[in-house]
Structures are given as C-alpha cells and as structure tokens.
Design a protein around this motif. Structure first.
Motif, PDB file in Angstrom:
ATOM      1  N   GLU A   1       6.401  14.171 -18.083  1.00 45.51           N
ATOM      2  CA  GLU A   1       5.505  13.029 -18.312  1.00 45.51           C
ATOM      3  C   GLU A   1       4.042  13.453 -18.470  1.00 45.51           C
ATOM      4  O   GLU A   1       3.332  12.905 -19.299  1.00 45.51           O
ATOM      5  CB  GLU A   1       5.579  12.054 -17.127  1.00 45.51           C
ATOM      6  CG  GLU A   1       6.825  11.219 -17.089  1.00 45.51           C
ATOM      7  CD  GLU A   1       6.647   9.856 -17.740  1.00 45.51           C
ATOM      8  OE1 GLU A   1       5.522   9.345 -17.768  1.00 45.51           O
ATOM      9  OE2 GLU A   1       7.649   9.333 -18.222  1.00 45.51           O
ATOM     10  N   LEU A   2       3.599  14.393 -17.622  1.00 41.34           N
ATOM     11  CA  LEU A   2       2.172  14.701 -17.553  1.00 41.34           C
ATOM     12  C   LEU A   2       1.820  16.054 -18.149  1.00 41.34           C
ATOM     13  O   LEU A   2       2.565  17.025 -17.989  1.00 41.34           O
ATOM     14  CB  LEU A   2       1.695  14.692 -16.099  1.00 41.34           C
ATOM     15  CG  LEU A   2       1.884  13.407 -15.294  1.00 41.34           C
ATOM     16  CD1 LEU A   2       1.232  13.565 -13.932  1.00 41.34           C
ATOM     17  CD2 LEU A   2       1.333  12.205 -16.021  1.00 41.34           C
ATOM     18  N   ALA A   3       0.649  16.111 -18.794  1.00 39.18           N
ATOM     19  CA  ALA A   3       0.115  17.364 -19.298  1.00 39.18           C
ATOM     20  C   ALA A   3      -0.847  17.976 -18.286  1.00 39.18           C
ATOM     21  O   ALA A   3      -0.856  19.183 -18.079  1.00 39.18           O
ATOM     22  CB  ALA A   3      -0.604  17.130 -20.622  1.00 39.18           C
ATOM     23  N   GLU A   4      -1.659  17.132 -17.644  1.00 38.91           N
ATOM     24  CA  GLU A   4      -2.623  17.631 -16.659  1.00 38.91           C
ATOM     25  C   GLU A   4      -3.120  16.469 -15.808  1.00 38.91           C
ATOM     26  O   GLU A   4      -2.850  15.310 -16.099  1.00 38.91           O
ATOM     27  CB  GLU A   4      -3.795  18.343 -17.340  1.00 38.91           C
ATOM     28  CG  GLU A   4      -4.598  17.475 -18.284  1.00 38.91           C
ATOM     29  CD  GLU A   4      -5.705  18.234 -18.997  1.00 38.91           C
ATOM     30  OE1 GLU A   4      -6.427  19.019 -18.345  1.00 38.91           O
ATOM     31  OE2 GLU A   4      -5.864  18.032 -20.210  1.00 38.91           O
ATOM     32  N   LEU A   5      -3.857  16.824 -14.754  1.00 41.17           N
ATOM     33  CA  LEU A   5      -4.493  15.804 -13.932  1.00 41.17           C
ATOM     34  C   LEU A   5      -5.881  16.265 -13.558  1.00 41.17           C
ATOM     35  O   LEU A   5      -6.219  17.443 -13.703  1.00 41.17           O
ATOM     36  CB  LEU A   5      -3.657  15.462 -12.699  1.00 41.17           C
ATOM     37  CG  LEU A   5      -3.271  16.544 -11.695  1.00 41.17           C
ATOM     38  CD1 LEU A   5      -4.436  16.904 -10.776  1.00 41.17           C
ATOM     39  CD2 LEU A   5      -2.108  16.068 -10.865  1.00 41.17           C
ATOM     40  N   ALA A   6      -6.690  15.330 -13.108  1.00 41.74           N
ATOM     41  CA  ALA A   6      -8.074  15.641 -12.754  1.00 41.74           C
ATOM     42  C   ALA A   6      -8.562  14.687 -11.678  1.00 41.74           C
ATOM     43  O   ALA A   6      -8.167  13.524 -11.647  1.00 41.74           O
ATOM     44  CB  ALA A   6      -8.976  15.528 -13.983  1.00 41.74           C
ATOM     45  N   TRP A   7      -9.413  15.216 -10.794  1.00 45.93           N
ATOM     46  CA  TRP A   7     -10.136  14.386  -9.841  1.00 45.93           C
ATOM     47  C   TRP A   7     -11.496  14.121 -10.489  1.00 45.93           C
ATOM     48  O   TRP A   7     -12.255  15.039 -10.748  1.00 45.93           O
ATOM     49  CB  TRP A   7     -10.302  15.108  -8.496  1.00 45.93           C
ATOM     50  CG  TRP A   7      -9.019  15.182  -7.724  1.00 45.93           C
ATOM     51  CD1 TRP A   7      -8.193  16.259  -7.604  1.00 45.93           C
ATOM     52  CD2 TRP A   7      -8.424  14.133  -6.951  1.00 45.93           C
ATOM     53  NE1 TRP A   7      -7.117  15.939  -6.816  1.00 45.93           N
ATOM     54  CE2 TRP A   7      -7.229  14.648  -6.393  1.00 45.93           C
ATOM     55  CE3 TRP A   7      -8.781  12.801  -6.686  1.00 45.93           C
ATOM     56  CZ2 TRP A   7      -6.403  13.875  -5.575  1.00 45.93           C
ATOM     57  CZ3 TRP A   7      -7.954  12.041  -5.872  1.00 45.93           C
ATOM     58  CH2 TRP A   7      -6.780  12.579  -5.330  1.00 45.93           C
ATOM     59  N   VAL A   8     -11.776  12.868 -10.775  1.00 46.50           N
ATOM     60  CA  VAL A   8     -12.908  12.490 -11.610  1.00 46.50           C
ATOM     61  C   VAL A   8     -13.989  11.799 -10.785  1.00 46.50           C
ATOM     62  O   VAL A   8     -13.710  10.823 -10.078  1.00 46.50           O
ATOM     63  CB  VAL A   8     -12.426  11.560 -12.750  1.00 46.50           C
ATOM     64  CG1 VAL A   8     -13.578  11.157 -13.649  1.00 46.50           C
ATOM     65  CG2 VAL A   8     -11.311  12.235 -13.559  1.00 46.50           C
ATOM     66  N   ALA A   9     -15.220  12.294 -10.906  1.00 40.38           N
ATOM     67  CA  ALA A   9     -16.365  11.668 -10.235  1.00 40.38           C
ATOM     68  C   ALA A   9     -16.754  10.401 -10.994  1.00 40.38           C
ATOM     69  O   ALA A   9     -16.462  10.253 -12.190  1.00 40.38           O
ATOM     70  CB  ALA A   9     -17.543  12.636 -10.192  1.00 40.38           C
ATOM     71  N   HIS A  10     -17.437   9.483 -10.315  1.00 44.93           N
ATOM     72  CA  HIS A  10     -17.816   8.200 -10.908  1.00 44.93           C
ATOM     73  C   HIS A  10     -18.543   8.385 -12.232  1.00 44.93           C
ATOM     74  O   HIS A  10     -18.214   7.716 -13.225  1.00 44.93           O
ATOM     75  CB  HIS A  10     -18.676   7.399  -9.928  1.00 44.93           C
ATOM     76  CG  HIS A  10     -18.995   6.026 -10.429  1.00 44.93           C
ATOM     77  ND1 HIS A  10     -20.124   5.755 -11.160  1.00 44.93           N
ATOM     78  CD2 HIS A  10     -18.312   4.861 -10.343  1.00 44.93           C
ATOM     79  CE1 HIS A  10     -20.131   4.475 -11.485  1.00 44.93           C
ATOM     80  NE2 HIS A  10     -19.042   3.912 -11.006  1.00 44.93           N
ATOM     81  N   ALA A  11     -19.507   9.276 -12.287  1.00 53.36           N
ATOM     82  CA  ALA A  11     -20.302   9.465 -13.502  1.00 53.36           C
ATOM     83  C   ALA A  11     -19.479  10.030 -14.659  1.00 53.36           C
ATOM     84  O   ALA A  11     -19.856   9.885 -15.821  1.00 53.36           O
ATOM     85  CB  ALA A  11     -21.484  10.394 -13.209  1.00 53.36           C
ATOM     86  N   GLU A  12     -18.350  10.659 -14.369  1.00 53.25           N
ATOM     87  CA  GLU A  12     -17.519  11.278 -15.407  1.00 53.25           C
ATOM     88  C   GLU A  12     -16.472  10.324 -15.996  1.00 53.25           C
ATOM     89  O   GLU A  12     -15.877  10.633 -17.031  1.00 53.25           O
ATOM     90  CB  GLU A  12     -16.779  12.499 -14.840  1.00 53.25           C
ATOM     91  CG  GLU A  12     -17.684  13.594 -14.323  1.00 53.25           C
ATOM     92  CD  GLU A  12     -16.934  14.642 -13.514  1.00 53.25           C
ATOM     93  OE1 GLU A  12     -17.471  15.759 -13.411  1.00 53.25           O
ATOM     94  OE2 GLU A  12     -15.837  14.356 -12.990  1.00 53.25           O
ATOM     95  N   ILE A  13     -16.243   9.171 -15.354  1.00 55.60           N
ATOM     96  CA  ILE A  13     -15.176   8.266 -15.794  1.00 55.60           C
ATOM     97  C   ILE A  13     -15.277   7.906 -17.284  1.00 55.60           C
ATOM     98  O   ILE A  13     -14.269   7.954 -17.990  1.00 55.60           O
ATOM     99  CB  ILE A  13     -15.104   7.004 -14.898  1.00 55.60           C
ATOM    100  CG1 ILE A  13     -14.617   7.402 -13.501  1.00 55.60           C
ATOM    101  CG2 ILE A  13     -14.182   5.943 -15.507  1.00 55.60           C
ATOM    102  CD1 ILE A  13     -14.689   6.283 -12.469  1.00 55.60           C
ATOM    103  N   PRO A  14     -16.478   7.590 -17.827  1.00 54.34           N
ATOM    104  CA  PRO A  14     -16.545   7.243 -19.254  1.00 54.34           C
ATOM    105  C   PRO A  14     -16.076   8.368 -20.191  1.00 54.34           C
ATOM    106  O   PRO A  14     -15.642   8.098 -21.304  1.00 54.34           O
ATOM    107  CB  PRO A  14     -18.028   6.922 -19.479  1.00 54.34           C
ATOM    108  CG  PRO A  14     -18.521   6.503 -18.133  1.00 54.34           C
ATOM    109  CD  PRO A  14     -17.763   7.362 -17.152  1.00 54.34           C
ATOM    110  N   GLN A  15     -16.161   9.616 -19.746  1.00 53.67           N
ATOM    111  CA  GLN A  15     -15.670  10.728 -20.571  1.00 53.67           C
ATOM    112  C   GLN A  15     -14.145  10.687 -20.671  1.00 53.67           C
ATOM    113  O   GLN A  15     -13.569  11.134 -21.660  1.00 53.67           O
ATOM    114  CB  GLN A  15     -16.105  12.068 -19.978  1.00 53.67           C
ATOM    115  CG  GLN A  15     -17.603  12.273 -19.944  1.00 53.67           C
ATOM    116  CD  GLN A  15     -17.980  13.479 -19.093  1.00 53.67           C
ATOM    117  OE1 GLN A  15     -17.279  14.483 -19.100  1.00 53.67           O
ATOM    118  NE2 GLN A  15     -19.070  13.369 -18.366  1.00 53.67           N
ATOM    119  N   TYR A  16     -13.491  10.184 -19.634  1.00 52.83           N
ATOM    120  CA  TYR A  16     -12.035  10.109 -19.592  1.00 52.83           C
ATOM    121  C   TYR A  16     -11.518   8.784 -20.146  1.00 52.83           C
ATOM    122  O   TYR A  16     -10.452   8.732 -20.755  1.00 52.83           O
ATOM    123  CB  TYR A  16     -11.540  10.291 -18.151  1.00 52.83           C
ATOM    124  CG  TYR A  16     -11.710  11.696 -17.636  1.00 52.83           C
ATOM    125  CD1 TYR A  16     -10.647  12.591 -17.649  1.00 52.83           C
ATOM    126  CD2 TYR A  16     -12.927  12.137 -17.134  1.00 52.83           C
ATOM    127  CE1 TYR A  16     -10.791  13.889 -17.183  1.00 52.83           C
ATOM    128  CE2 TYR A  16     -13.087  13.429 -16.672  1.00 52.83           C
ATOM    129  CZ  TYR A  16     -12.017  14.308 -16.703  1.00 52.83           C
ATOM    130  OH  TYR A  16     -12.169  15.592 -16.243  1.00 52.83           O
TER     131      TYR A  16
END
Length: 143
Positions: free
Chosen positions: A109-124
């Motif tokens: 199902e998954l290719a990768e995962l990430a722990w995302v900081a608030h400021a980075e959410i729009p990049q994802y």
C-alpha cells in the motif's frame, strides 16, 4: 470487490466509509504516501475502509497499525465529510502514539511515510486540509 471513485461515483451504499488517523507525536503529524495515488492525493493520513460492524475510531487505529506498525489509541473524532476529491465518506480521528516505531509496514500500500511539522504540511497537501483537521493540527502542532 473494491470500487475506486475514478471518474464514476458509486453510491455510498456500495462503498464502505474511510477512517483516517490524525497521529500527532513530538510536534509532528504522521503522513503516508501511497504507492498508487488517488488523483491529487499522493500524501495523506493513514487510512482505510471501515469493516462491517467496526467503529470508525477502531478502524483508524487498526489501519495505522497495519500500514505503519505504530500502536495508537483514538482520542476523539474530529469530523466527517464526503471527500471532495474522491466522493468517499471520510471520518477523521485524532490518535496518540502508545508504542512502536513508525515504518512502512504495508509495502504493497505505502511507498513512504513522514513525520511532518506544521509549517511543512502545505508541501505535502497543497490543496489544504479538512477544516476540523486543520484546526486540530494548528492547536496541537504550533509551538
């Protein structure tokens, strides 16, 4: 048989709801990238279909464990909506980590995962988040 809402919308009676887990830990939110993206939905929260007779929060907890190996507990339901991109009924449950280390446990199902900081959410997620999820993340991730 699984139905994907690509171009054609199947009535809600034929599709199970999707439960998403909003997992926050140490100032970051867990996001996963699916091997097969659903339209623009490349990065998203751990999520999957709610099984018959299963509670939405239990499905969010189970899907997180199956996809990432992380043990979480449901804290509260943040909200529900019909997703504007997929047409699927979605529930969003805030979860806390109780054990394990996040990794790509479901390699199909998954290719990768990430722990995302608030400021980075729009990049994802450039198209923005469901308002109750956005509000919860602003309250829990902002320093």
């Amino acid at each position: 048989m699984r139905h994907r809402g690509r171009g054609t919308q199947v009535s809600e009676g034929h599709q199970r709801p999707i439960a998403a887990a909003i997992v926050v830990n140490e100032g970051r939110v867990l996001m996963v990238r699916r091997r097969v993206s659903e339209g623009q939905l490349s990065w998203q929260f751990p999520a999957g279909e709610v099984e018959p007779g299963e509670a939405r929060d239990d499905a969010a907890v189970r899907e997180t464990q199956e996809e990432t190996g992380l043990d979480v507990v449901a804290v509260k339901l943040l909200g529900e909506r019909v997703h504007p991109k997929t047409g699927r009924l979605m529930s969003y449950t805030a979860c806390e980590v109780v054990g394990g280390t996040a990794h790509v446990a479901d390699t199909e199902e998954l290719a990768e995962l990430a722990w995302v900081a608030h400021a980075e959410i729009p990049q994802y997620v450039p198209y923005g988040l469901f308002e109750p999820v956005q509000g919860y993340l602003e309250a829990t991730l902002r320093p």
